[in-house]
Design a protein around this motif. Structure first.
Motif, PDB file in Angstrom:
ATOM      1  N   PHE A  17      22.659  80.114  69.027  1.00 24.17           N
ATOM      2  CA  PHE A  17      23.155  79.525  67.791  1.00 24.17           C
ATOM      3  C   PHE A  17      22.716  78.065  67.649  1.00 24.17           C
ATOM      4  CE2 PHE A  17      26.452  77.354  65.320  1.00 24.17           C
ATOM      5  CZ  PHE A  17      26.399  78.103  64.164  1.00 24.17           C
ATOM      6  N   SER A  18      22.576  77.386  68.798  1.00 21.12           N
ATOM      7  CA  SER A  18      22.236  75.969  68.777  1.00 21.12           C
ATOM      8  C   SER A  18      20.768  75.713  68.469  1.00 21.12           C
ATOM      9  CB  SER A  18      22.589  75.326  70.125  1.00 21.12           C
ATOM     10  OG  SER A  18      21.792  75.875  71.169  1.00 21.12           O
ATOM     11  N   GLN A  19      19.959  76.772  68.474  1.00 19.31           N
ATOM     12  CA  GLN A  19      18.538  76.601  68.193  1.00 19.31           C
ATOM     13  C   GLN A  19      18.333  76.222  66.730  1.00 19.31           C
ATOM     14  OE1 GLN A  19      16.809  80.344  69.405  1.00 19.31           O
ATOM     15  NE2 GLN A  19      16.160  79.495  71.370  1.00 19.31           N
ATOM     16  N   THR A  20      17.544  75.207  66.519  1.00 17.57           N
ATOM     17  CA  THR A  20      17.228  74.778  65.162  1.00 17.57           C
ATOM     18  C   THR A  20      16.058  75.606  64.636  1.00 17.57           C
ATOM     19  OG1 THR A  20      15.645  73.107  65.905  1.00 17.57           O
ATOM     20  CG2 THR A  20      17.976  72.442  65.744  1.00 17.57           C
ATOM     21  N   PRO A  21      15.871  75.633  63.306  1.00 18.63           N
ATOM     22  CA  PRO A  21      14.712  76.339  62.745  1.00 18.63           C
ATOM     23  C   PRO A  21      13.395  75.812  63.308  1.00 18.63           C
ATOM     24  CG  PRO A  21      16.287  75.850  61.026  1.00 18.63           C
ATOM     25  CD  PRO A  21      16.780  75.159  62.258  1.00 18.63           C
ATOM     26  N   GLU A  22      13.353  74.504  63.612  1.00 15.21           N
ATOM     27  CA  GLU A  22      12.139  73.921  64.194  1.00 15.21           C
ATOM     28  C   GLU A  22      11.854  74.507  65.571  1.00 15.21           C
ATOM     29  OE1 GLU A  22      14.562  72.198  62.817  1.00 15.21           O
ATOM     30  OE2 GLU A  22      13.608  71.367  61.018  1.00 15.21           O
ATOM     31  N   ASP A  23      12.931  74.708  66.354  1.00 13.19           N
ATOM     32  CA  ASP A  23      12.772  75.306  67.686  1.00 13.19           C
ATOM     33  C   ASP A  23      12.262  76.738  67.588  1.00 13.19           C
ATOM     34  OD1 ASP A  23      13.711  72.991  68.892  1.00 13.19           O
ATOM     35  OD2 ASP A  23      15.799  73.671  68.852  1.00 13.19           O
ATOM     36  N   ILE A  24      12.855  77.492  66.662  1.00 17.49           N
ATOM     37  CA  ILE A  24      12.451  78.892  66.485  1.00 17.49           C
ATOM     38  C   ILE A  24      11.020  78.964  65.984  1.00 17.49           C
ATOM     39  CG2 ILE A  24      12.961  81.033  65.258  1.00 17.49           C
ATOM     40  CD1 ILE A  24      15.878  80.104  65.083  1.00 17.49           C
ATOM     41  N   PHE A  25      10.675  78.078  65.057  1.00 18.67           N
ATOM     42  CA  PHE A  25       9.312  78.044  64.524  1.00 18.67           C
ATOM     43  C   PHE A  25       8.311  77.727  65.625  1.00 18.67           C
ATOM     44  CE2 PHE A  25       5.790  75.876  62.276  1.00 18.67           C
ATOM     45  CZ  PHE A  25       5.467  76.864  61.363  1.00 18.67           C
ATOM     46  N   SER A  26       8.663  76.789  66.492  1.00 19.21           N
ATOM     47  CA  SER A  26       7.786  76.426  67.605  1.00 19.21           C
ATOM     48  C   SER A  26       7.609  77.588  68.573  1.00 19.21           C
ATOM     49  CB  SER A  26       8.370  75.209  68.340  1.00 19.21           C
ATOM     50  OG  SER A  26       7.548  74.841  69.426  1.00 19.21           O
ATOM     51  N   HIS A  34      -0.269  83.448  71.927  1.00 18.50           N
ATOM     52  CA  HIS A  34      -0.452  84.371  73.044  1.00 18.50           C
ATOM     53  C   HIS A  34      -0.666  85.808  72.574  1.00 18.50           C
ATOM     54  CE1 HIS A  34       1.247  80.917  75.243  1.00 18.50           C
ATOM     55  NE2 HIS A  34       0.646  81.427  76.307  1.00 18.50           N
ATOM     56  N   GLY A  35      -0.902  85.972  71.282  1.00 22.28           N
ATOM     57  CA  GLY A  35      -1.222  87.296  70.749  1.00 22.28           C
ATOM     58  C   GLY A  35      -0.035  88.215  70.575  1.00 22.28           C
ATOM     59  N   LYS A  36       1.190  87.682  70.662  1.00 23.22           N
ATOM     60  CA  LYS A  36       2.388  88.503  70.503  1.00 23.22           C
ATOM     61  C   LYS A  36       2.844  88.398  69.041  1.00 23.22           C
ATOM     62  CE  LYS A  36       3.762  87.816  75.332  1.00 23.22           C
ATOM     63  NZ  LYS A  36       4.817  87.345  76.271  1.00 23.22           N
ATOM     64  N   TYR A  37       2.096  89.062  68.183  1.00 23.45           N
ATOM     65  CA  TYR A  37       2.288  88.890  66.746  1.00 23.45           C
ATOM     66  C   TYR A  37       3.590  89.505  66.239  1.00 23.45           C
ATOM     67  CZ  TYR A  37      -2.655  87.902  67.413  1.00 23.45           C
ATOM     68  OH  TYR A  37      -3.838  87.392  67.869  1.00 23.45           O
ATOM     69  N   SER A  38       3.958  90.668  66.745  1.00 20.97           N
ATOM     70  CA  SER A  38       5.199  91.325  66.303  1.00 20.97           C
ATOM     71  C   SER A  38       6.416  90.485  66.680  1.00 20.97           C
ATOM     72  CB  SER A  38       5.314  92.718  66.919  1.00 20.97           C
ATOM     73  OG  SER A  38       4.267  93.552  66.475  1.00 20.97           O
ATOM     74  N   GLU A  39       6.397  89.930  67.909  1.00 20.48           N
ATOM     75  CA  GLU A  39       7.508  89.084  68.348  1.00 20.48           C
ATOM     76  C   GLU A  39       7.569  87.800  67.522  1.00 20.48           C
ATOM     77  OE1 GLU A  39       5.318  90.575  70.207  1.00 20.48           O
ATOM     78  OE2 GLU A  39       6.174  91.376  72.053  1.00 20.48           O
ATOM     79  N   ALA A  40       6.408  87.263  67.189  1.00 21.71           N
ATOM     80  CA  ALA A  40       6.369  86.053  66.364  1.00 21.71           C
ATOM     81  C   ALA A  40       6.939  86.336  64.980  1.00 21.71           C
ATOM     82  CB  ALA A  40       4.937  85.541  66.256  1.00 21.71           C
ATOM     83  N   ILE A  41       6.629  87.502  64.430  1.00 21.59           N
ATOM     84  CA  ILE A  41       7.148  87.881  63.113  1.00 21.59           C
ATOM     85  C   ILE A  41       8.674  87.903  63.123  1.00 21.59           C
ATOM     86  CG2 ILE A  41       7.370  89.822  61.503  1.00 21.59           C
ATOM     87  CD1 ILE A  41       4.421  90.439  62.046  1.00 21.59           C
ATOM     88  N   SER A  46      13.436  85.507  61.039  1.00 21.20           N
ATOM     89  CA  SER A  46      14.815  85.039  61.210  1.00 21.20           C
ATOM     90  C   SER A  46      15.029  83.717  60.480  1.00 21.20           C
ATOM     91  CB  SER A  46      15.137  84.882  62.696  1.00 21.20           C
ATOM     92  OG  SER A  46      14.392  83.818  63.283  1.00 21.20           O
ATOM     93  N   ILE A  47      13.985  82.895  60.428  1.00 21.17           N
ATOM     94  CA  ILE A  47      14.077  81.635  59.669  1.00 21.17           C
ATOM     95  C   ILE A  47      14.122  81.935  58.167  1.00 21.17           C
ATOM     96  CG2 ILE A  47      12.925  79.444  59.156  1.00 21.17           C
ATOM     97  CD1 ILE A  47      11.586  79.606  61.884  1.00 21.17           C
ATOM     98  N   GLU A  48      13.280  82.867  57.737  1.00 22.31           N
ATOM     99  CA  GLU A  48      13.242  83.236  56.320  1.00 22.31           C
ATOM    100  C   GLU A  48      14.579  83.810  55.864  1.00 22.31           C
ATOM    101  OE1 GLU A  48      10.554  85.970  53.248  1.00 22.31           O
ATOM    102  OE2 GLU A  48      10.528  86.367  55.402  1.00 22.31           O
ATOM    103  N   LYS A  49      15.218  84.595  56.739  1.00 23.66           N
ATOM    104  CA  LYS A  49      16.496  85.220  56.386  1.00 23.66           C
ATOM    105  C   LYS A  49      17.605  84.192  56.187  1.00 23.66           C
ATOM    106  CE  LYS A  49      15.514  89.632  58.639  1.00 23.66           C
ATOM    107  NZ  LYS A  49      15.796  90.509  59.808  1.00 23.66           N
ATOM    108  N   GLU A  50      17.421  83.005  56.762  1.00 27.80           N
ATOM    109  CA  GLU A  50      18.395  81.932  56.575  1.00 27.80           C
ATOM    110  C   GLU A  50      18.231  81.242  55.223  1.00 27.80           C
ATOM    111  OE1 GLU A  50      20.941  81.118  58.549  1.00 27.80           O
ATOM    112  OE2 GLU A  50      20.404  82.815  59.823  1.00 27.80           O
ATOM    113  N   GLY A  51      17.246  81.694  54.454  1.00 29.20           N
ATOM    114  CA  GLY A  51      17.013  81.125  53.132  1.00 29.20           C
ATOM    115  C   GLY A  51      16.101  79.919  53.137  1.00 29.20           C
TER     116      GLY A  51
END
Length: 250
Positions: A17-26, A34-41, A46-51
């Motif tokens: 919960f404490s993770q900021t959108p910047e942290d998640i984006f990073s 690292h080629g993990k495209y599905s995990e990145a999506i 999750s950021i997009e769902k926050e509006g």
């Protein structure tokens, strides 16, 4: 034991919960590298769902889907990035590459001079940007007029007057462009076809005749809607009806 498990779960949830959108984006960027495209999506979504909206966020989502050869969502997110920032050069380039993966080859109708001017000049900046330019121009016009009024030198008065007139001209033009841009964006609702192939009907009914077919990734303009149907137009001027679940509005 149960209490220990509960405390660990609570700690993990609090950390998440404490993770900021910047942290998640990073973290999403790191997964992408690292080629993990599905995990990145998943992280980007999750950021997009926050509006939260960002041209870089949508651009990265488009890149992930492009790497996974998913044409429709790739084009969809590149278009969303460009809707926020029409001057995003990387999104423009990657969108062109993504469009090469589509099946439909639609010849666009020739544009009038005013239409070309609108797309090549007015639409290059968002209406918010034009509005900011108008505000800055109004401030400068007021400041220059005050300098003109309180100046004792004839040359300075002439200089401040001419520049203030130019600032007023920029104010009027940018205000008009902002209004025109806003009206165009609100009027021209666009969407991307999200199914492999879809039959476009002559009327909003499954029993109506087929007008033409479209394929995944094609961009359309939404003209109207009725119940579970949307009336669309494509670049060559053809018009028809499509089931709402077969496309996604940008």
């Amino acid at each position: 034991m149960k209490k220990l498990i509960f405390n660990i779960a609570l700690l993990v949830s609090l950390v998440g919960f404490s993770q900021t959108p910047e942290d998640i984006f990073s973290k999403g960027n790191n997964l992408y590298q690292h080629g993990k495209y599905s995990e990145a999506i998943e992280l980007y979504s999750s950021i997009e769902k926050e509006g939260l909206k960002s041209d870089d966020l949508f651009f990265n989502l488009g890149n992930c889907y492009y790497k996974l050869n998913k044409v429709a969502p790739a084009i969809y997110y590149y278009e969303k990035a460009l809707k926020i920032n029409p001057t995003h050069e990387d999104a423009l380039v990657n969108l062109a590459f993504a469009k090469r993966m589509t099946i439909d080859v639609i010849e666009e109708l020739p544009q009038t001079f005013l239409q070309r001017f609108s797309s090549n000049v007015i639409q290059k900046l968002t209406y918010n940007t034009w509005a900011i330019i108008a505000v800055i121009a109004s401030f400068l016009a007021s400041l220059l007029f005050l300098l003109y009024h309180f100046s004792f030198s004839t040359k300075k008065k002439l200089f401040y007057f001419n520049i203030s007139i130019f600032a007023v001209f920029v104010l009027l033009i940018s205000t008009f462009f902002a209004f025109h841009n806003y009206t165009t964006v609100q009027k021209n609702r666009t969407a991307i076809i999200f199914v492999d192939v879809v039959e476009i009907k002559n009327a909003p009914s499954t029993s109506s005749e087929v007008a033409f077919e479209l394929h995944e990734g094609t961009k359309v303009i939404i003209l109207d809607e009725l119940d579970s149907w949307k009336k669309i137009k494509i670049a060559d001027g053809k018009v028809g009806w499509i089931y709402v679940d077969d496309l996604k509005e940008i």
